[in-house]
Design an enzyme around this catalytic site. Structure first.
Site, PDB file in Angstrom:
ATOM      1  N   GLU A   1     -46.668 -24.575 -35.055  1.00  0.00           N
ATOM      2  CA  GLU A   1     -47.078 -25.975 -35.276  1.00  0.00           C
ATOM      3  C   GLU A   1     -47.481 -26.165 -36.731  1.00  0.00           C
ATOM      4  O   GLU A   1     -48.184 -25.332 -37.303  1.00  0.00           O
ATOM      5  CB  GLU A   1     -48.276 -26.351 -34.405  1.00  0.00           C
ATOM      6  CG  GLU A   1     -47.920 -26.586 -32.960  1.00  0.00           C
ATOM      7  CD  GLU A   1     -48.429 -25.481 -32.075  1.00  0.00           C
ATOM      8  OE1 GLU A   1     -48.449 -24.322 -32.553  1.00  0.00           O
ATOM      9  OE2 GLU A   1     -48.806 -25.778 -30.927  1.00  0.00           O
TER      10      GLU A   1
ATOM     11  N   ASP B   1     -29.326 -45.014 -38.295  1.00  0.00           N
ATOM     12  CA  ASP B   1     -29.173 -43.926 -37.321  1.00  0.00           C
ATOM     13  C   ASP B   1     -27.728 -43.425 -37.433  1.00  0.00           C
ATOM     14  O   ASP B   1     -26.800 -44.060 -36.929  1.00  0.00           O
ATOM     15  CB  ASP B   1     -29.469 -44.453 -35.918  1.00  0.00           C
ATOM     16  CG  ASP B   1     -29.320 -43.382 -34.846  1.00  0.00           C
ATOM     17  OD1 ASP B   1     -28.693 -42.330 -35.121  1.00  0.00           O
ATOM     18  OD2 ASP B   1     -29.798 -43.599 -33.718  1.00  0.00           O
TER      19      ASP B   1
ATOM     20  N   LYS C   1     -23.415 -33.396 -33.197  1.00  0.00           N
ATOM     21  CA  LYS C   1     -22.214 -34.198 -32.921  1.00  0.00           C
ATOM     22  C   LYS C   1     -21.158 -33.838 -33.964  1.00  0.00           C
ATOM     23  O   LYS C   1     -20.735 -32.684 -34.018  1.00  0.00           O
ATOM     24  CB  LYS C   1     -22.582 -35.682 -32.895  1.00  0.00           C
ATOM     25  CG  LYS C   1     -23.567 -36.029 -31.743  1.00  0.00           C
ATOM     26  CD  LYS C   1     -23.800 -37.511 -31.623  1.00  0.00           C
ATOM     27  CE  LYS C   1     -24.638 -37.887 -30.413  1.00  0.00           C
ATOM     28  NZ  LYS C   1     -26.084 -37.857 -30.664  1.00  0.00           N
TER      29      LYS C   1
ATOM     30  N   ARG D   1     -28.026 -28.405 -30.858  1.00  0.00           N
ATOM     31  CA  ARG D   1     -28.593 -29.665 -30.370  1.00  0.00           C
ATOM     32  C   ARG D   1     -29.932 -29.901 -31.048  1.00  0.00           C
ATOM     33  O   ARG D   1     -30.812 -29.036 -31.026  1.00  0.00           O
ATOM     34  CB  ARG D   1     -28.824 -29.623 -28.859  1.00  0.00           C
ATOM     35  CG  ARG D   1     -27.620 -29.249 -28.039  1.00  0.00           C
ATOM     36  CD  ARG D   1     -27.813 -29.601 -26.586  1.00  0.00           C
ATOM     37  NE  ARG D   1     -27.654 -31.029 -26.423  1.00  0.00           N
ATOM     38  CZ  ARG D   1     -26.468 -31.648 -26.438  1.00  0.00           C
ATOM     39  NH1 ARG D   1     -25.345 -30.977 -26.583  1.00  0.00           N
ATOM     40  NH2 ARG D   1     -26.404 -32.950 -26.309  1.00  0.00           N
TER      41      ARG D   1
ATOM     42  N   TYR E   1     -44.505 -19.452 -32.279  1.00  0.00           N
ATOM     43  CA  TYR E   1     -45.191 -20.749 -32.350  1.00  0.00           C
ATOM     44  C   TYR E   1     -45.488 -21.075 -33.800  1.00  0.00           C
ATOM     45  O   TYR E   1     -46.022 -20.232 -34.522  1.00  0.00           O
ATOM     46  CB  TYR E   1     -46.507 -20.710 -31.558  1.00  0.00           C
ATOM     47  CG  TYR E   1     -46.444 -21.575 -30.320  1.00  0.00           C
ATOM     48  CD1 TYR E   1     -46.059 -22.907 -30.415  1.00  0.00           C
ATOM     49  CD2 TYR E   1     -46.760 -21.068 -29.064  1.00  0.00           C
ATOM     50  CE1 TYR E   1     -45.978 -23.706 -29.289  1.00  0.00           C
ATOM     51  CE2 TYR E   1     -46.685 -21.867 -27.936  1.00  0.00           C
ATOM     52  CZ  TYR E   1     -46.286 -23.187 -28.061  1.00  0.00           C
ATOM     53  OH  TYR E   1     -46.202 -23.977 -26.949  1.00  0.00           O
TER      54      TYR E   1
ATOM     55  N   THR F   1     -28.496 -36.728 -35.304  1.00  0.00           N
ATOM     56  CA  THR F   1     -28.511 -35.509 -34.504  1.00  0.00           C
ATOM     57  C   THR F   1     -27.654 -34.489 -35.237  1.00  0.00           C
ATOM     58  O   THR F   1     -26.767 -34.848 -36.016  1.00  0.00           O
ATOM     59  CB  THR F   1     -27.934 -35.742 -33.093  1.00  0.00           C
ATOM     60  OG1 THR F   1     -26.718 -36.466 -33.221  1.00  0.00           O
ATOM     61  CG2 THR F   1     -28.886 -36.501 -32.206  1.00  0.00           C
TER      62      THR F   1
HETATM   63  N1  DSN Z   1     -25.692 -39.283 -25.574  1.00  0.00           N
HETATM   64  C1  DSN Z   1     -25.288 -39.642 -26.910  1.00  0.00           C
HETATM   65  C2  DSN Z   1     -23.874 -40.101 -26.955  1.00  0.00           C
HETATM   66  O1  DSN Z   1     -23.096 -39.658 -26.138  1.00  0.00           O
HETATM   67  O2  DSN Z   1     -23.530 -40.904 -27.794  1.00  0.00           O
HETATM   68  C3  DSN Z   1     -26.208 -40.605 -27.528  1.00  0.00           C
HETATM   69  O3  DSN Z   1     -27.506 -40.143 -27.429  1.00  0.00           O
END
Ligand code: DSN
Length: 413
Positions: free
Chosen positions: A53, A197, A226, A232, A51, A223
């Site tokens: 925080e 974004d 990707k 993730r 933990y 994110t």
């Molecule tokens: N789920 C993602 C995507 O497939 O683009 C976006 O959050």
């Protein structure tokens, strides 16, 4: 030790079956990728037990000396990778990263401009079913009807009329380069904050295959799982001016204990993305997307906007077969071992559960080592399945061909 010695076969057999699915099928979901063994080792490490925080040097619990080192390393590496001055690596997801920025810099009811969901935007860019659309006054801009590219004229007109507090750029289903500079100019003209974004394209930016919005936008969110090929999770980069407000919004504003095992894995991924070979990877992702788009175009599918500059393409199925829906196409392709997702196309007459389109991406197959010639084979396979999506014999034969193609490129052999 108090924990059971016998293996939980029920769970681990499921994981094994998923590993086989990933090894033997084509993973064409544009937002997915294969992580390295090092990223997975960090994600599965003892850091999951801790933990912590707060932030490095300012934690609520003791015992965080190594966690502090790891989180500092992640912050330093991501700042170096993108040329940023401040990073928050704690968001559990891209949605939390975006919400954290809104919480930090907006008041409920403030006006924000975002790309509409049915033109390729994201749920967190103001969809009425998402908290973003419920707490803030999001107004959508879209694509031009003529060439299906971001309509900067419409964006500017809306900005001048609506005087938004923030403009959000970025997309989940847009196949063209998003140049941050003209959006910066619109933001400056109307005195709006600029949030970019970059969830889908973060890996392309890191690898030099897409313009970098860091230093142009006030805040960049993304994110890590990707095109960037990490675990993730989410990340926020900002100027120093907004750093304290964003950190406070993520914790204690929005989240509790950070996932320090994931943060360590993010640090691993940031280092992997700074390796020179990652630029080759990013360039190959784009070349592969172009090759696949060319192949599909040759089979009579219409590419939204006419093609792609990045890792994905959006296919309008109607010229190929006006009766075939995205939903039916996704199911048939899944049966042939080709995993992708149905997607609305701009101004789709069908609902988001049915759709007239497919979104197809090349990050995963490129990580596997596939190149342009394999993209041509994938295009042929997709066309073969969709020419007769209910024919079991064709689906079975395609499934065998997919397994044979993937056999030479197993990600987790
Ligand atoms: N789920 C993602 C995507 O497939 O683009 C976006 O959050």
């Amino acid at each position: 030790m108090p924990w059971p010695t016998e293996q939980d076969t029920e769970v681990f057999e499921i994981i094994e079956r998923e590993e086989t699915r990933q090894n033997t099928g084509l993973q064409l979901i544009a937002s997915e990728n294969f992580t390295s063994p090092a990223v997975m080792a960090a994600t599965g490490s003892v850091l999951t037990n801790k933990y912590s925080e707060g932030y490095p040097g300012k934690r609520y619990y003791g015992g965080n000396e190594y966690v502090d080192e790891s989180e500092d390393l992640a912050r330093r590496r991501v700042c170096e990778l993108f040329g940023a001055t401040h990073a928050n690596v704690q968001p559990h997801s891209g949605a939390n990263a975006n919400l954290g920025v809104y919480l930090a810099l907006l008041q409920p009811g403030d006006t924000v401009l975002g790309l509409s969901l049915d033109h390729g935007g994201h749920l967190t860019h103001g969809s009425p079913v998402n908290v973003s659309g419920r707490f803030y006054n999001f107004i959508s801009y879209g694509l031009t009807a003529s060439d299906e590219r971001m309509d900067l004229e419409q964006l500017r007109d809306l900005a001048v009329r609506q005087k938004p507090k923030m403009i959000v750029a970025g997309a989940t289903a847009y196949s063209r380069t998003i140049d941050p500079q003209p959006i910066r100019e619109i933001c400056d003209e109307v005195d709006a904050l600029f949030m970019f974004d970059a969830a889908h394209i973060a890996g392309l930016i890191a690898g030099g295959a897409h313009p970098n919005p860091v230093g142009v936008a006030d805040i960049v969110t993304f994110t890590t799982h990707k095109t960037l090929r990490g675990p993730r999770g989410g990340c926020i980069l900002s100027t120093e001016e907004h750093a304290a407000a964003i950190d406070k919004a993520i914790f204690p504003g929005l989240q509790g204990g950070p996932l320090e095992h994931v943060i360590a894995a993010k640090a691993v991924a940031f280092k992997e993305a700074s390796h020179p070979s990652f630029s080759d990877y990013a360039a190959q992702v784009v070349s592969n997307a172009r090759a696949l788009a060319d192949s599909l175009g040759g089979h009579g599918f219409r590419l939204v906007s006419g093609g792609t500059d990045n890792h994905l393409m959006l296919i309008d199925l109607r010229p190929f077969n006006s009766e075939l829906t995205g939903k039916e196409a996704q199911v048939a392709l899944d049966r042939a071992g080709i995993t992708l997702n149905k997607n609305t196309i701009p101004d789709d007459p069908r609902s988001p559960f049915v759709t007239s389109g497919l979104r197809i991406g090349t990050p995963s197959v490129t990580t596997q080592g596939m190149k342009e010639q394999e993209m041509a084979r994938i295009g042929d396979l997709i066309a073969r399945v969709l020419a007769d999506p209910t024919d079991d014999a064709i689906l079975g034969e395609a499934r065998r061909d997919v397994a044979e193609l993937c056999g030479g490129f197993e990600p987790y052999a």
